[in-house]
Design a protein around this motif. Structure first.
Motif, PDB file in Angstrom:
ATOM      1  N   MET A  12       0.840  -1.199   0.000  1.00 31.58           N
ATOM      2  CA  MET A  12       0.000   0.000   0.000  1.00 31.58           C
ATOM      3  C   MET A  12       0.873   1.246   0.000  1.00 31.58           C
ATOM      4  O   MET A  12       2.003   1.227   0.487  1.00 31.58           O
ATOM      5  CB  MET A  12      -0.908   0.008   1.241  1.00 31.58           C
ATOM      6  N   LYS A  13       0.341   2.310  -0.546  1.00 36.70           N
ATOM      7  CA  LYS A  13       1.052   3.580  -0.553  1.00 36.70           C
ATOM      8  C   LYS A  13       1.359   3.991   0.879  1.00 36.70           C
ATOM      9  O   LYS A  13       0.471   4.049   1.730  1.00 36.70           O
ATOM     10  CB  LYS A  13       0.209   4.660  -1.240  1.00 36.70           C
ATOM     11  N   SER A  14       2.616   4.245   1.138  1.00 38.31           N
ATOM     12  CA  SER A  14       3.059   4.544   2.500  1.00 38.31           C
ATOM     13  C   SER A  14       4.472   5.100   2.440  1.00 38.31           C
ATOM     14  O   SER A  14       4.979   5.417   1.356  1.00 38.31           O
ATOM     15  CB  SER A  14       3.047   3.255   3.343  1.00 38.31           C
ATOM     16  N   ASN A  15       5.114   5.169   3.594  1.00 33.48           N
ATOM     17  CA  ASN A  15       6.510   5.607   3.617  1.00 33.48           C
ATOM     18  C   ASN A  15       7.416   4.581   2.954  1.00 33.48           C
ATOM     19  O   ASN A  15       8.550   4.894   2.590  1.00 33.48           O
ATOM     20  CB  ASN A  15       6.976   5.841   5.059  1.00 33.48           C
ATOM     21  N   ASP A  16       6.902   3.342   2.793  1.00 30.34           N
ATOM     22  CA  ASP A  16       7.708   2.275   2.206  1.00 30.34           C
ATOM     23  C   ASP A  16       7.482   2.107   0.702  1.00 30.34           C
ATOM     24  O   ASP A  16       8.333   1.555   0.008  1.00 30.34           O
ATOM     25  CB  ASP A  16       7.417   0.940   2.905  1.00 30.34           C
ATOM     26  N   PHE A  17       6.321   2.564   0.214  1.00 26.84           N
ATOM     27  CA  PHE A  17       5.991   2.414  -1.210  1.00 26.84           C
ATOM     28  C   PHE A  17       5.247   3.651  -1.703  1.00 26.84           C
ATOM     29  O   PHE A  17       4.411   4.206  -0.968  1.00 26.84           O
ATOM     30  CB  PHE A  17       5.136   1.165  -1.436  1.00 26.84           C
ATOM     31  N   SER A  25      13.893  -2.174 -13.121  1.00 22.02           N
ATOM     32  CA  SER A  25      14.432  -1.080 -13.933  1.00 22.02           C
ATOM     33  C   SER A  25      14.950   0.078 -13.092  1.00 22.02           C
ATOM     34  O   SER A  25      15.661   0.947 -13.608  1.00 22.02           O
ATOM     35  CB  SER A  25      13.360  -0.572 -14.905  1.00 22.02           C
ATOM     36  N   ILE A  26      14.610   0.112 -11.803  1.00 20.95           N
ATOM     37  CA  ILE A  26      15.079   1.209 -10.935  1.00 20.95           C
ATOM     38  C   ILE A  26      15.856   0.672  -9.731  1.00 20.95           C
ATOM     39  O   ILE A  26      15.921   1.322  -8.688  1.00 20.95           O
ATOM     40  CB  ILE A  26      13.904   2.079 -10.455  1.00 20.95           C
ATOM     41  N   HIS A  27      16.435  -0.514  -9.883  1.00 26.24           N
ATOM     42  CA  HIS A  27      17.108  -1.164  -8.755  1.00 26.24           C
ATOM     43  C   HIS A  27      18.150  -0.256  -8.088  1.00 26.24           C
ATOM     44  O   HIS A  27      18.283  -0.259  -6.854  1.00 26.24           O
ATOM     45  CB  HIS A  27      17.794  -2.448  -9.220  1.00 26.24           C
ATOM     46  N   GLY A  28      18.855   0.525  -8.870  1.00 26.58           N
ATOM     47  CA  GLY A  28      19.905   1.371  -8.307  1.00 26.58           C
ATOM     48  C   GLY A  28      19.412   2.628  -7.631  1.00 26.58           C
ATOM     49  O   GLY A  28      20.200   3.347  -7.002  1.00 26.58           O
ATOM     50  N   SER A  29      18.107   2.910  -7.718  1.00 20.71           N
ATOM     51  CA  SER A  29      17.579   4.142  -7.121  1.00 20.71           C
ATOM     52  C   SER A  29      16.271   3.899  -6.373  1.00 20.71           C
ATOM     53  O   SER A  29      15.400   4.769  -6.322  1.00 20.71           O
ATOM     54  CB  SER A  29      17.370   5.200  -8.213  1.00 20.71           C
ATOM     55  N   LEU A  30      16.119   2.711  -5.801  1.00 22.16           N
ATOM     56  CA  LEU A  30      14.886   2.360  -5.098  1.00 22.16           C
ATOM     57  C   LEU A  30      14.582   3.300  -3.929  1.00 22.16           C
ATOM     58  O   LEU A  30      13.448   3.753  -3.765  1.00 22.16           O
ATOM     59  CB  LEU A  30      14.976   0.914  -4.586  1.00 22.16           C
ATOM     60  N   GLY A  55      10.511  -0.213   1.080  1.00 17.26           N
ATOM     61  CA  GLY A  55      10.112  -1.585   1.395  1.00 17.26           C
ATOM     62  C   GLY A  55      10.858  -2.605   0.563  1.00 17.26           C
ATOM     63  O   GLY A  55      11.154  -3.712   1.045  1.00 17.26           O
ATOM     64  N   CYS A  56      11.193  -2.242  -0.672  1.00 15.80           N
ATOM     65  CA  CYS A  56      11.960  -3.154  -1.532  1.00 15.80           C
ATOM     66  C   CYS A  56      13.402  -3.259  -1.053  1.00 15.80           C
ATOM     67  O   CYS A  56      13.996  -4.344  -1.064  1.00 15.80           O
ATOM     68  CB  CYS A  56      11.940  -2.664  -2.981  1.00 15.80           C
ATOM     69  N   VAL A  57      13.959  -2.130  -0.629  1.00 15.32           N
ATOM     70  CA  VAL A  57      15.348  -2.106  -0.155  1.00 15.32           C
ATOM     71  C   VAL A  57      15.518  -3.009   1.061  1.00 15.32           C
ATOM     72  O   VAL A  57      16.530  -3.700   1.215  1.00 15.32           O
ATOM     73  CB  VAL A  57      15.786  -0.676   0.186  1.00 15.32           C
ATOM     74  N   SER A  58      14.519  -3.036   1.918  1.00 12.95           N
ATOM     75  CA  SER A  58      14.639  -3.783   3.172  1.00 12.95           C
ATOM     76  C   SER A  58      14.070  -5.199   3.099  1.00 12.95           C
ATOM     77  O   SER A  58      14.105  -5.927   4.092  1.00 12.95           O
ATOM     78  CB  SER A  58      13.936  -3.018   4.303  1.00 12.95           C
ATOM     79  N   TYR A  59      13.565  -5.608   1.933  1.00 15.23           N
ATOM     80  CA  TYR A  59      12.959  -6.937   1.835  1.00 15.23           C
ATOM     81  C   TYR A  59      14.016  -8.021   1.656  1.00 15.23           C
ATOM     82  O   TYR A  59      15.011  -7.854   0.952  1.00 15.23           O
ATOM     83  CB  TYR A  59      11.988  -7.002   0.651  1.00 15.23           C
ATOM     84  N   GLU A  60      13.791  -9.162   2.280  1.00 16.81           N
ATOM     85  CA  GLU A  60      14.672 -10.324   2.146  1.00 16.81           C
ATOM     86  C   GLU A  60      13.804 -11.571   2.094  1.00 16.81           C
ATOM     87  O   GLU A  60      13.000 -11.815   2.993  1.00 16.81           O
ATOM     88  CB  GLU A  60      15.643 -10.401   3.320  1.00 16.81           C
ATOM     89  N   CYS A  61      13.961 -12.364   1.034  1.00 15.87           N
ATOM     90  CA  CYS A  61      13.147 -13.587   0.900  1.00 15.87           C
ATOM     91  C   CYS A  61      13.832 -14.804   1.508  1.00 15.87           C
ATOM     92  O   CYS A  61      13.262 -15.893   1.510  1.00 15.87           O
ATOM     93  CB  CYS A  61      12.810 -13.848  -0.560  1.00 15.87           C
TER      94      CYS A  61
END
Length: 271
Positions: free
Chosen positions: A23-28, A48-53, A60-66
């Motif tokens: 959801m739209k938030s501080n993380d997305f 396509s924006i991996h270097g500037s997430l 949220g993408c930067v801090s995600y770990e699967c």
């Protein structure tokens, strides 16, 4: 971090970028439904924006770990079958992935527990749980979807609590003892700079935007702790227990922050 329990995006079909909602938030910066590909996901499953997430609001993408679940599902469970080629398989794959992710996170904690000399008397019990959990991750999709993850987590949690109590006992005078005997403190935005927190039970603690500069967090238990925007500059997290790469990615720090050897220093912290 253990290499087999660390995300390997080159061998994954971008599963976290499709299967997980946000959801739209501080993380997305905007809303996305489960099963909907992120608008920045390329046809080769790269971002396509991996270097500037961070700059574009995808914290949220930067801090995600699967924990390696992405490549397990892509390469082993679905035998390299691309979800883009079969919509029916895609729906199933997107449901299997978060279940395997949870199991891999459990494996991460159990593997760390196995390596602790302090927990040697529990090694057989830990190894048995590790082997059982691993077996669950290689079942066929239909069986994985039938798993009771909460029930399995409840089998693992007690032994991790035992490991934590034993491991933190070195600094027990500074800890609050057993996980089961205290209420979790709320440290959101708290000023905890230069505080001695050695051996603390921080399981499930909210440390969002807390100031932990130069604090002593050696042998603290971090399972489930929320470290988003926590300032760890100069903090000592040597021998921290159950700390994940995702937690560190979500925090702030600097070159003076002492991290356990299984955690990598985030690039956004600078050199």
């Amino acid at each position: 971090m253990q290499s087999d329990l660390k995300s390997d995006c080159l061998n994954c079909f971008g599963l976290c970028c499709v299967s997980l909602p946000y959801m739209k938030s501080n993380d997305f910066p905007y809303d996305k439904d489960s099963g909907e590909p992120c608008r920045h996901l390329c046809s080769d499953h790269r971002c396509s924006i991996h270097g500037s997430l961070r700059e574009k609001g995808f914290h949220g993408c930067v801090s995600y770990e699967c924990f390696g679940a992405g490549q397990k599902v892509s390469q082993l469970i679905y035998k390299k079958q691309d979800w883009r080629k079969d919509s029916r398989m895609a729906e199933e794959m997107f449901s299997v992935f978060p279940i395997v992710q949870q199991l891999h996170e459990m494996l991460f904690y159990l593997k760390q527990a196995l390596a602790l000399e302090e927990a040697k008397d529990l090694k057989l019990e830990i190894q048995t749980l590790y082997d059982l959990t691993y077996t669950l991750t290689i079942k066929v999709p239909e069986e994985i979807l039938e798993l009771d993850i909460e029930a399995h987590r409840n089998k693992i949690n007690p032994v991790l609590v035992k490991v934590s109590d034993i491991y933190r006992s070195k600094y027990r005078k500074n800890s609050e003892g057993s996980h089961t005997k205290k209420k979790r403190p709320d440290y959101i935005g708290a000023h905890l700079a230069n505080v001695d927190m050695k051996g603390q039970d921080l399981r499930g603690t909210f440390l969002i935007a807390a100031n932990l500069t130069n604090s002593d967090l050696r042998r603290a238990d971090f399972i489930g702790a929320d470290l988003r925007d926590a300032n760890l500059s100069g903090a000592n997290l040597a021998e921290a227990l159950f700390l994940t790469q995702a937690q560190i990615q979500s925090a702030k720090g600097d070159k003076a922050t002492v991290l356990p050897d299984y955690v990598e220093r985030p690039r956004h912290w600078g050199s």
